[in-house]
Write a protein that holds these residues in place. Sequence first.
Motif, short mmCIF file in Angstrom:
data_model
loop_
_atom_site.label_atom_id
_atom_site.label_comp_id
_atom_site.label_asym_id
_atom_site.label_seq_id
_atom_site.Cartn_x
_atom_site.Cartn_y
_atom_site.Cartn_z
N TYR A 25 3.91 2.87 6.25
CA TYR A 25 3.36 1.62 5.47
C TYR A 25 3.82 1.37 4.51
O TYR A 25 3.93 1.39 3.49
CB TYR A 25 2.15 2.25 6.07
CG TYR A 25 1.11 2.45 7.19
CD1 TYR A 25 0.90 1.79 7.81
CD2 TYR A 25 1.03 3.34 7.55
CE1 TYR A 25 1.20 1.71 9.68
CE2 TYR A 25 0.16 3.90 8.10
CZ TYR A 25 0.56 3.36 9.46
OH TYR A 25 0.04 3.87 10.68
N LYS A 27 6.92 -1.00 2.39
CA LYS A 27 7.98 -2.37 2.53
C LYS A 27 9.10 -2.14 1.58
O LYS A 27 9.30 -1.07 1.08
CB LYS A 27 7.82 -3.77 1.50
CG LYS A 27 6.31 -4.47 2.81
CD LYS A 27 5.38 -5.75 1.42
CE LYS A 27 4.35 -6.45 2.88
NZ LYS A 27 3.81 -7.12 1.77
N GLU A 48 14.78 -11.44 6.40
CA GLU A 48 13.48 -11.00 7.13
C GLU A 48 13.92 -9.61 6.61
O GLU A 48 12.47 -9.07 7.35
CB GLU A 48 14.25 -11.02 8.85
CG GLU A 48 14.68 -12.83 8.88
CD GLU A 48 16.20 -13.17 9.00
OE1 GLU A 48 16.32 -13.95 9.40
OE2 GLU A 48 16.81 -13.28 7.91
N THR A 50 13.00 -7.81 4.75
CA THR A 50 11.55 -7.23 3.37
C THR A 50 10.69 -8.35 3.68
O THR A 50 9.34 -7.91 3.28
CB THR A 50 12.27 -8.01 1.98
OG1 THR A 50 12.30 -9.21 1.78
CG2 THR A 50 13.52 -7.37 0.99
N GLU A 51 10.17 -8.96 4.73
CA GLU A 51 9.47 -9.37 5.40
C GLU A 51 8.94 -8.91 6.25
O GLU A 51 7.50 -9.60 6.80
CB GLU A 51 9.77 -11.27 6.12
CG GLU A 51 10.75 -12.15 4.86
CD GLU A 51 11.19 -12.64 6.05
OE1 GLU A 51 10.49 -13.38 6.90
OE2 GLU A 51 11.27 -14.45 4.97
N HIS A 52 8.96 -7.41 6.79
CA HIS A 52 7.86 -6.60 7.51
C HIS A 52 7.15 -5.04 6.64
O HIS A 52 7.72 -5.10 5.26
CB HIS A 52 8.76 -5.81 8.50
CG HIS A 52 9.26 -6.84 9.03
ND1 HIS A 52 8.54 -7.21 10.36
CD2 HIS A 52 10.29 -8.03 8.88
CE1 HIS A 52 9.59 -8.42 10.75
NE2 HIS A 52 10.46 -8.78 10.31
N ILE A 53 6.18 -5.15 7.28
CA ILE A 53 5.71 -3.30 6.74
C ILE A 53 5.82 -2.57 7.83
O ILE A 53 5.71 -2.97 8.99
CB ILE A 53 3.82 -3.53 6.82
CG1 ILE A 53 3.42 -4.36 5.77
CG2 ILE A 53 3.89 -2.21 6.33
CD1 ILE A 53 2.23 -4.38 5.90
N TYR A 54 6.72 -1.74 7.45
CA TYR A 54 7.14 -0.69 8.84
C TYR A 54 6.74 1.35 7.85
O TYR A 54 5.90 0.94 7.01
CB TYR A 54 9.02 -0.59 8.28
CG TYR A 54 9.68 -1.19 7.69
CD1 TYR A 54 10.43 -1.87 8.88
CD2 TYR A 54 9.73 -2.21 6.51
CE1 TYR A 54 11.16 -2.72 8.44
CE2 TYR A 54 10.47 -3.42 6.82
CZ TYR A 54 11.21 -3.59 7.50
OH TYR A 54 12.19 -4.39 7.41
N ASN A 59 11.39 2.31 12.09
CA ASN A 59 11.79 0.87 12.07
C ASN A 59 11.86 0.38 11.73
O ASN A 59 12.68 -0.27 11.55
CB ASN A 59 9.64 0.70 12.05
CG ASN A 59 8.99 1.65 13.42
OD1 ASN A 59 8.10 2.60 12.51
ND2 ASN A 59 8.88 1.50 14.30
N LYS A 63 15.10 -2.71 12.90
CA LYS A 63 15.36 -3.41 12.13
C LYS A 63 16.44 -3.89 12.05
O LYS A 63 16.89 -4.60 11.97
CB LYS A 63 14.34 -3.48 11.76
CG LYS A 63 13.98 -5.05 10.89
CD LYS A 63 13.25 -6.15 11.78
CE LYS A 63 12.89 -7.42 11.80
NZ LYS A 63 12.78 -8.96 12.85
N LYS A 106 -1.60 -3.38 6.82
CA LYS A 106 -1.11 -3.77 7.51
C LYS A 106 -2.36 -4.07 8.90
O LYS A 106 -2.11 -4.77 9.62
CB LYS A 106 -0.39 -2.25 7.72
CG LYS A 106 0.53 -2.30 9.55
CD LYS A 106 0.99 -3.02 10.14
CE LYS A 106 1.83 -2.69 11.23
NZ LYS A 106 3.10 -3.98 11.50
N GLU A 110 -3.32 -6.53 11.58
CA GLU A 110 -3.30 -6.49 13.24
C GLU A 110 -4.56 -6.70 13.64
O GLU A 110 -4.29 -6.89 14.89
CB GLU A 110 -2.65 -4.42 13.47
CG GLU A 110 -1.13 -4.12 13.43
CD GLU A 110 -0.50 -5.08 13.41
OE1 GLU A 110 -0.67 -5.43 15.44
OE2 GLU A 110 0.63 -5.95 12.89
#
Length: 240
Positions: A25, A27, A48, A50-54, A59, A63, A106, A110
């Motif tokens: 969880y 970034k 793109e 840096t815009e997600h929570i992994y 993951n 990406k 996160k 969700e």
Amino acid sequence: MNFPVSIITDLDLKPIEFYKGEICYFKITSEINEEISTLYEFEKPLIELTEHIYIQMGNLISKSKTLYGKSIEEKYSGVKRKEKFKEISENIVRIVQTKESFFEEKKQIECEKLKKKFYHNIEKTKVFVSQPWTLEHSIANSFLMEDLENILLEVHYSDRKKIEFFKNNWNDIENKEERAVSIYSFLLEKNVSKAIVAQKFAEYLLLNKERMTTQILEDEALKHIVNAIKHVTGGEDSGV
């Protein structure tokens, strides 16, 4: 139709304790993104990434390969390409070392997706979510923890020594969250019949309902189930 409907669903996010100290969880910063783009021999970092929570490192690697992998495919072939991707993956694991957790964020993201998907607050439909994982995990994380343990073991084993072995192991886990993860993992890994556990557990609750009613109503881990029932039955707080 405008009559009360309750939808109970799982969030299906494994808790942090499940990963046993692994980075989860997280970034990545723009600086790390730039390092990753350099590993892929890419001309310019893409925002793109840096815009997600992994949830896990895999993951992020997947990406990054989707975003930057084309440059490696163009420059290398065959064994060299495979080795290059492996080297990049190993280097990503090396450079991403963070202890900051975005688990709560996160969960919220969700949860909002699920509510939107199932029409939360459209007419009288409301969505109630087992958080963070599943209904079984919520029960394992409630005051019913030891009751669920006993039923799981009795359903799966007839040998008292094996029952005592697992029971003692669970008793040795001081952290409640870790113990709940261990209980639910046992259910999954041992392929214990959920149907039989549900029947036994329902019977146990019926036989002990007078003693347990107040505790069930007050337990935070079970609150979503209680509120779902209240909503469709016009209970004391059906506006939840």
